[in-house]
Design a protein around this motif. Structure first.
Motif, PDB file in Angstrom:
ATOM      1  N   PRO A  23      19.524 -46.256  20.269  1.00  0.00           N
ATOM      2  CA  PRO A  23      18.863 -45.607  19.194  1.00  0.00           C
ATOM      3  C   PRO A  23      17.800 -46.085  18.004  1.00  0.00           C
ATOM      4  O   PRO A  23      17.381 -45.513  17.253  1.00  0.00           O
ATOM      5  N   ASN A  24      17.908 -47.463  18.413  1.00  0.00           N
ATOM      6  CA  ASN A  24      17.116 -47.856  17.248  1.00  0.00           C
ATOM      7  C   ASN A  24      14.936 -48.109  17.949  1.00  0.00           C
ATOM      8  O   ASN A  24      14.720 -48.646  17.610  1.00  0.00           O
ATOM      9  N   ASN A  25      14.918 -47.562  19.558  1.00  0.00           N
ATOM     10  CA  ASN A  25      14.125 -47.344  19.590  1.00  0.00           C
ATOM     11  C   ASN A  25      13.283 -45.887  19.673  1.00  0.00           C
ATOM     12  O   ASN A  25      13.962 -45.206  19.294  1.00  0.00           O
ATOM     13  N   CYS A  26      11.972 -46.334  19.921  1.00  0.00           N
ATOM     14  CA  CYS A  26      10.921 -44.993  19.749  1.00  0.00           C
ATOM     15  C   CYS A  26      10.528 -44.262  20.891  1.00  0.00           C
ATOM     16  O   CYS A  26       9.883 -43.402  20.341  1.00  0.00           O
ATOM     17  N   GLY A  27      11.599 -44.119  21.970  1.00  0.00           N
ATOM     18  CA  GLY A  27      11.383 -43.959  22.787  1.00  0.00           C
ATOM     19  C   GLY A  27      12.826 -43.253  23.815  1.00  0.00           C
ATOM     20  O   GLY A  27      12.877 -43.479  25.277  1.00  0.00           O
ATOM     21  N   ALA A  28      13.813 -42.988  23.204  1.00  0.00           N
ATOM     22  CA  ALA A  28      15.259 -43.172  23.852  1.00  0.00           C
ATOM     23  C   ALA A  28      15.051 -41.645  25.137  1.00  0.00           C
ATOM     24  O   ALA A  28      14.720 -40.501  23.635  1.00  0.00           O
TER      25      ALA A  28
END
Lengths: 519, 519
Positions: free
Chosen positions: A361-366
């Motif tokens: 959830p914390n990354n910019c491209g899940a």
């Protein structure tokens, strides 16, 4: 204790893990470009031209600084056939190691053998996306020293990145590997497909052991885990039971009820406004959920719709749809049967992805954040659309969070498919026993007695009514169901927390209390 | 200042970078399983279904928090054709950003345009594996505010992991990319092959912009940089000059001198004890170095030797050898011409690797640590086998460290090929002007006048003598050369440090002082 936004009392601190936050809403902790507080990778050196190969798993473990209080991690790509986790725990027990935190990406029927190790206090804490069988029962009875933490697949990556889970030793099964630890699940006698869950362990664990029953000549190509993350390599007789690794969950159901629900769900999708060229799609592997793919496939062919991508949890049914050109690509974090492994190995459009890429959830491209439609199952759904996929009718732990809350949060359309009741048990209920996926992230619940639309989606509701879908208010459906099943007897619960349900952002959604009378 | 193990006075602190260690030996900082002190990845969140696409590079940069004192990073896969670095610096200048640290994996003839930005103090610090042309000259004249840091390819990864380089903004060119930033160098009009150097920037930079002149439909397959590391995506008219991207460094030399040296080097390899099935191999891209591959190829065919892998720095010559079955695989961190891109794209045995995987001295599986034979060039070699590949005859910065010291350290056999003198300039000399690769890691120096073997390898020396190789003592060779060239006039140097040569482990090998009279 403090009430979270759902009104559920949750702890503000967890013994040994420090402060935790109460769940505050699906996107409450996500801001664009916000950098999360993470730990550094334990990058380990090694001199040139030294061997990583050990004669036995025991030797590799002995070289990996085993110690009391350590955290041991595994992936669950071998599912019900896994032979690696139990071998490792047995060796650690032989070595007299105590107070172990077990953090497997999930736990399956292959891990009932953990029961005595939990009972004698050798394993004192468990992180997992799922717990089943006898292990779930004894944890529900309060036999695990610390409450189990149930995380989502994406949440596990976040747990490791943030340092909530600190892997000391990761024993990672591969169906083929070379002397440096380059390894894959895509070929070999025990092929299991994608190694997506193993990536975060390989990168963030202090000691990484690759075990395989199929040592190949250097270099192993393709390699999902690369040698620069691997400390030791071991060939063992078998990593598990290949027949159970390639599980049978992926056949389309023959249950008329499931098929009926799936057919309705496919109608919902068709009229959602998202059923068009470029759509993306994920379904679960079992029951009504997978059956939706069957109807969607027919609908796509009929209307000449070409989708963009599927993600998952990939079944051979998905592979067929890729090969038919119905989708451009599959992104595969976990493969459900042997046919899928072959596709991962040979089809460039079948792309293996890490779980970070899938659902963190914390990354910019899940990938879950780019998803149009997801179809998910449920053990219970309540009138606020909250979904329980972890606790059973007695309140016991018996299911899996998996990617349920990750995909529900990210998808433009989250469809939950379930019967309205099972036997004397209402599925649509006043309040789910345990919230795993918050209702805020669920758009539609499809049952055999009608389709409920989240009040936050009035346009969708109108579109479905216009399309002739039998839309009902969820509380009306609940009442109708209760008339049939009667009000179930209250669960017999104690007041000892035996599990915490962690939301994907690390906040605490719900508490699972001990069960006093397991029916 | 303190003397390092080579007797060279080096600083113990570098302004703005804090403490540094003096170089203490090739393996002095490497211990098996030692965890290095590293920084955490800045994992950034992004809400679901929001676009990363910007209309212009300027817009993307404006969204990336540009600020005075920032560190901006690039890869150099476009080599002499790069059009992205200069565009970025020009925009940052337009925005009035000052005091920039520039950290490109290398700098080439495409970057002479940096001169005015250095001269006016907009760029105040440079990290790079190479600096050439007019930029090298003005830095040598003392025009850059802080001394330039010359690192190796592996050292750069370590610099970023350890936080010595802290990328605030990384602008990464791709020859194809999609709307989420999945990107590759393996196809498209400006194809440049592997994106190996870009990986560490993508993972550790606070803001990652992918620029491409070839936006493809989602998803871009294959993808070297994955969407979960990318913040913004921009389509620009051109990422550079495709003709110069596919550089011409990879043709076999026609120089009789180089061919003669290469032939001797191939004889050295043949009798080194390593020329057998399963050998691994790396050569540089130019001159005598690449020509060794030509002779080795013939020798391998003649003796029916099948190698294991090549790494590099990959030329189409290497691709031919892979396709002929002379090696099982190529691991490619950097591709030198257009034909190589096609192979990266289509041949599963041509494996793209990250620079971490290639050469990070601190990880447990760098390819350079598994290498049997490497053949490297030199600007100067001294009687202690130290090699200079960075400063020229006046002491000016004009070369590249690249993977020189990384491969020299890791390989079982490090062969340096060079003429014994060039014009009036001795190449074999009493003391190199600048140490880039320590003599401890150099086994053999091959010149047209004889082969010098490091005294630490007596068995190798004996084997070569037995094979009839003209083995000479390096100091004898130096004297012989000096008789021909005479003693060169002393370099006219000031006492201002203009560059520091960082060894791959982060220690300081040498200091480059300002040049008072550039001939």
């Amino acid at each position: 204790m403090i009430k979270n936004i759902l009104g559920i009392e949750v702890p503000e601190q967890i013994d040994g893990l420090g402060d935790v936050k109460p769940y505050a809403g699906v996107w409450s902790n996500i801001e664009d470009n916000k950098v999360s507080e993470n730990v550094a990778r334990p990058v380990k050196a090694k001199k040139a031209h030294t061997s990583k190969v050990c004669d036995s798993l025991k030797e590799a473990i002995e070289k990996s600084n085993p110690h009391d209080g350590m955290t041991v991690t595994f992936h669950h790509h071998l599912r019900g056939g896994d032979g690696v986790l139990m071998q490792t725990i047995e060796i650690l027990d032989e070595l007299g190691i105590k107070d172990i935190t077990l953090a497997s990406s999930s736990l399956t029927s292959a891990h009932d053998g953990l029961v005595p190790y939990v009972e004698k206090g050798m394993i004192t804490r468990i992180f997992s996306s799922g717990i089943r069988g006898r292990l779930g029962e004894i944890i529900s009875m309060g036999k695990l020293k610390h409450p189990a933490i149930i995380h989502s697949h994406g949440g596990r990556v976040r747990d490791i990145l943030s340092g909530r889970i600190k892997p000391d030793l990761s024993v990672l099964a591969a169906s083929a590997a070379d002397e440096e630890g380059n390894s894959t699940g895509s070929f070999g006698p025990s092929a299991f497909g994608s190694m997506g869950y193993a990536d975060i362990d390989a990168k963030y664990s202090k000691n990484v052991i690759i075990v395989t029953d199929n040592m190949v000549e250097y270099p192993c190509i393709p390699a999902s885990v690369r040698q620069n993350y691997v400390d030791f390599v071991v060939k063992i007789d078998t990593i598990g039971d290949a027949a159970k690794i390639a599980s049978g969950t992926t056949r389309i159901t023959k249950s008329p009820m499931d098929l009926r629900i799936a057919k309705i769900a496919s109608t919902v999708i068709e009229h959602s406004g998202l059923f068009k060229n470029g759509m993306s799609f994920q379904v679960g592997a079992g029951g009504a959920s997978l059956a939706v793919a069957k109807f969607l496939r027919e609908d796509m062919k009929r209307k000449d719709i070409k989708g963009s991508f599927m993600i998952g949890g990939v079944t051979s049914y998905g592979v067929d749809m890729l090969e038919e050109g119905l989708f451009q690509a599959i992104f595969d974090v976990q493969s459900f049967d042997a046919a899928v492994s072959t596709s991962v190995l040979n089809n460039p459009k079948h792309v293996e992805i890490t779980c970070d890429h899938y659902a963190n959830p914390n990354n910019c491209g899940a990938m879950t954040n780019k998803l149009d439609v997801v179809v998910l199952g449920a053990l219970e759904v309540d009138v606020d659309f909250n979904v329980n996929v972890i606790t059973g009718s007695s309140g016991e732990i018996r299911g899996a969070s998996g990617g349920h809350s990750d995909t529900a949060a990210g998808a433009n359309l989250t469809v939950v498919v379930c019967p309205s009741f099972r036997g004397r048990l209402p599925i649509i209920t006043e309040k789910v026993h345990t919230v795993v996926t918050p209702g805020e992230s669920v758009d539609v619940v499809v049952t055999e007695r009608g389709v409920c639309v989240n009040p936050s989606k009035p346009n969708l509701k109108a579109a479905l009514i216009k399309a002739g879908v039998n839309v009902v208010e969820i509380d009306d459906l609940r009442k109708e169901v209760e008339k049939i099943t009667g009000t179930p007897a209250p669960k017999q619960l104690g007041n000892k927390p035996v599990g915490y349900v962690e939301y994907r952002d690390g906040s605490i959604l719900d508490v699972i209390y001990n069960v006093e009378n397991l029916s």
